[in-house]
Design a protein around this motif. Structure first.
Motif, short mmCIF file in Angstrom:
data_model
loop_
_atom_site.label_atom_id
_atom_site.label_comp_id
_atom_site.label_asym_id
_atom_site.label_seq_id
_atom_site.Cartn_x
_atom_site.Cartn_y
_atom_site.Cartn_z
N MET A 154 0.83 -1.21 0.00
CA MET A 154 0.00 0.00 0.00
C MET A 154 0.87 1.26 0.00
N ASN A 155 1.92 1.25 0.79
CA ASN A 155 2.83 2.41 0.82
C ASN A 155 3.50 2.60 -0.54
N GLU A 156 3.88 1.50 -1.17
CA GLU A 156 4.49 1.57 -2.50
C GLU A 156 3.52 2.15 -3.52
N LEU A 157 2.27 1.71 -3.46
CA LEU A 157 1.26 2.20 -4.39
C LEU A 157 0.96 3.68 -4.17
N LYS A 158 0.88 4.08 -2.91
CA LYS A 158 0.61 5.49 -2.59
C LYS A 158 1.78 6.37 -3.00
N ASP A 159 3.00 5.87 -2.82
CA ASP A 159 4.18 6.62 -3.28
C ASP A 159 4.15 6.82 -4.79
N LYS A 160 3.64 5.83 -5.49
CA LYS A 160 3.53 5.93 -6.95
C LYS A 160 2.53 7.03 -7.34
N LEU A 161 1.44 7.12 -6.61
CA LEU A 161 0.45 8.17 -6.88
C LEU A 161 1.01 9.55 -6.58
N VAL A 162 1.80 9.64 -5.51
CA VAL A 162 2.46 10.91 -5.17
C VAL A 162 3.40 11.33 -6.30
N GLU A 163 4.18 10.37 -6.79
CA GLU A 163 5.11 10.68 -7.87
C GLU A 163 4.38 11.06 -9.15
N LYS A 164 3.28 10.36 -9.43
CA LYS A 164 2.47 10.67 -10.60
C LYS A 164 1.95 12.11 -10.51
N SER A 165 1.45 12.48 -9.35
CA SER A 165 0.94 13.83 -9.14
C SER A 165 2.05 14.87 -9.31
N TYR A 166 3.22 14.56 -8.76
CA TYR A 166 4.37 15.46 -8.87
C TYR A 166 4.79 15.64 -10.33
N LEU A 167 4.93 14.54 -11.06
CA LEU A 167 5.35 14.61 -12.46
C LEU A 167 4.34 15.35 -13.32
N SER A 168 3.06 15.11 -13.08
CA SER A 168 2.01 15.77 -13.87
C SER A 168 2.01 17.27 -13.64
N SER A 169 2.14 17.68 -12.38
CA SER A 169 2.12 19.10 -12.07
C SER A 169 3.36 19.81 -12.61
N MET A 170 4.51 19.14 -12.52
CA MET A 170 5.75 19.75 -13.00
C MET A 170 5.81 19.81 -14.53
N LEU A 171 5.05 18.97 -15.18
CA LEU A 171 5.02 19.00 -16.65
C LEU A 171 4.53 20.35 -17.15
N TYR A 172 3.49 20.87 -16.51
CA TYR A 172 2.96 22.19 -16.91
C TYR A 172 4.03 23.27 -16.72
N TYR A 173 4.77 23.15 -15.62
CA TYR A 173 5.83 24.13 -15.37
C TYR A 173 6.91 24.05 -16.44
N LYS A 174 7.30 22.84 -16.79
CA LYS A 174 8.39 22.66 -17.75
C LYS A 174 8.04 23.16 -19.15
N ILE A 175 6.76 23.07 -19.51
CA ILE A 175 6.37 23.55 -20.85
C ILE A 175 6.01 25.03 -20.85
N GLY A 176 6.12 25.67 -19.68
CA GLY A 176 5.90 27.11 -19.61
C GLY A 176 4.45 27.53 -19.46
N ASP A 177 3.57 26.61 -19.14
CA ASP A 177 2.16 26.97 -18.90
C ASP A 177 2.02 27.23 -17.40
N TYR A 178 2.43 28.44 -16.99
CA TYR A 178 2.54 28.73 -15.56
C TYR A 178 1.19 28.84 -14.86
N LYS A 179 0.18 29.28 -15.58
CA LYS A 179 -1.15 29.37 -14.99
C LYS A 179 -1.66 27.97 -14.63
N ALA A 180 -1.52 27.03 -15.57
CA ALA A 180 -1.93 25.64 -15.31
C ALA A 180 -1.03 25.00 -14.26
N ALA A 181 0.26 25.37 -14.28
CA ALA A 181 1.20 24.80 -13.31
C ALA A 181 0.82 25.18 -11.89
N ILE A 182 0.41 26.43 -11.70
CA ILE A 182 0.02 26.88 -10.37
C ILE A 182 -1.15 26.05 -9.83
N VAL A 183 -2.14 25.83 -10.68
CA VAL A 183 -3.31 25.03 -10.27
C VAL A 183 -2.89 23.59 -9.97
#
Length: 273
Positions: A164-193
């Protein structure tokens, strides 16, 4: 010399012939079992192959025996071992379906708890790397939660908690990667959200410091690239993010860069005023 060469050539053949004979004999023996009408013998041999982890052979035999023993006292054994066979062959989708059917149809079987666990475990084995869709990860967490609630004293509790901890860590990483993707492509408004959502969804995330810094930086870059009418409000938001960041991480490795954004934001606001 020619005779010696022929003798050397014959040696591999001499070695290979017994191996080939054993292989052909074993194949022909299995074919006889498959064609046999002695279902008790087939059942016995399927269990023997199961013990030997010969997944192909016991699955093949059990598939033949499914309908023969349906409704009998051996049905649950056949269905459970068949599900295990699919799992051991790496077909987690089929195995998961089989375990699901088993837990619904054989609620009083000796194998029921194992089937409940394996149903969840199939989802766990099907959970992809964090960059991909995490539907199976959510399903695994739900299934394991159901399992623990149903069997609170299970001997597998430590193993389930680890998974369960491994699965939850995976969801945390997924959330992190998805949010940082907006930042990396320069969509700062979407990145903030997206970054704010990630922080709110996983407040104990190991990425919290980095996310809060990039929330500040995204706010600053959005403000700095805004039209004149929106700059004042957005730089004010940048200051709010700065205060939140330094109050939580006063010793952060990002502190120098954060202070530069603060000073630049203050300068803009003073000029606007």
């Amino acid at each position: 010399m020619r005779l010696q060469g022929l003798l050397h050539l014959k040696k591999p053949l001499i070695i290979a012939i017994p191996v080939l004979i054993v292989f052909l004999f074993s194949c022909s023996g299995f074919e006889k079992i498959l064609k046999s009408d002695d279902y008790e013998y087939k059942y016995k041999m399927a269990l023997e192959y199961y013990k030997k982890k010969d997944h192909y052979r016991y699955v093949t035999l059990l598939e033949q025996l499914q309908n023969v023993y349906r409704g009998t006292f051996r049905a649950d054994t056949i269905e459970f071992y068949l599900a295990m066979g699919y799992f051991n062959q790496g077909d987690y989708l089929l195995a998961g379906h089989q375990f699901d059917m088993f837990r619904k149809n054989y609620k009083r079987s000796a194998f029921t708890e194992d089937a409940e666990f394996m149903y969840a475990y199939c989802y766990y084995k099907s959970s992809p790397r964090p960059e991909l869709d995490q539907t199976n990860t959510y399903a695994a967490i739900e299934a394991f939660t159901e399992y623990i609630n149903r069997y609170p004293n299970t001997k597998r509790k430590t193993e389930v908690n680890k998974i369960m901890n491994e699965l939850k860590d995976k969801l945390v990483e997924k959330s992190y990667l998805s949010s940082m993707l907006y930042y990396k492509i320069g969509d700062y408004k979407a990145a903030i959200v997206a970054i704010r959502n990630s922080i709110n969804d996983y407040p104990q995330s190991k990425y919290r410091e980095e996310l809060m810094f990039h929330l500040l930086k995204a706010s600053y870059l959005l403000a700095d690239n805004s039209v004149e009418s929106k700059r004042r409000e957005r730089f004010q938001n940048t200051l709010d993010e700065y205060y939140s960041f330094i109050s939580e991480f006063p010793e952060s490795k990002y502190i120098d860069e954060a202070k530069k954004m603060y000073e630049a934001s203050m300068k803009v606001l003073q000029n606007v005023n």
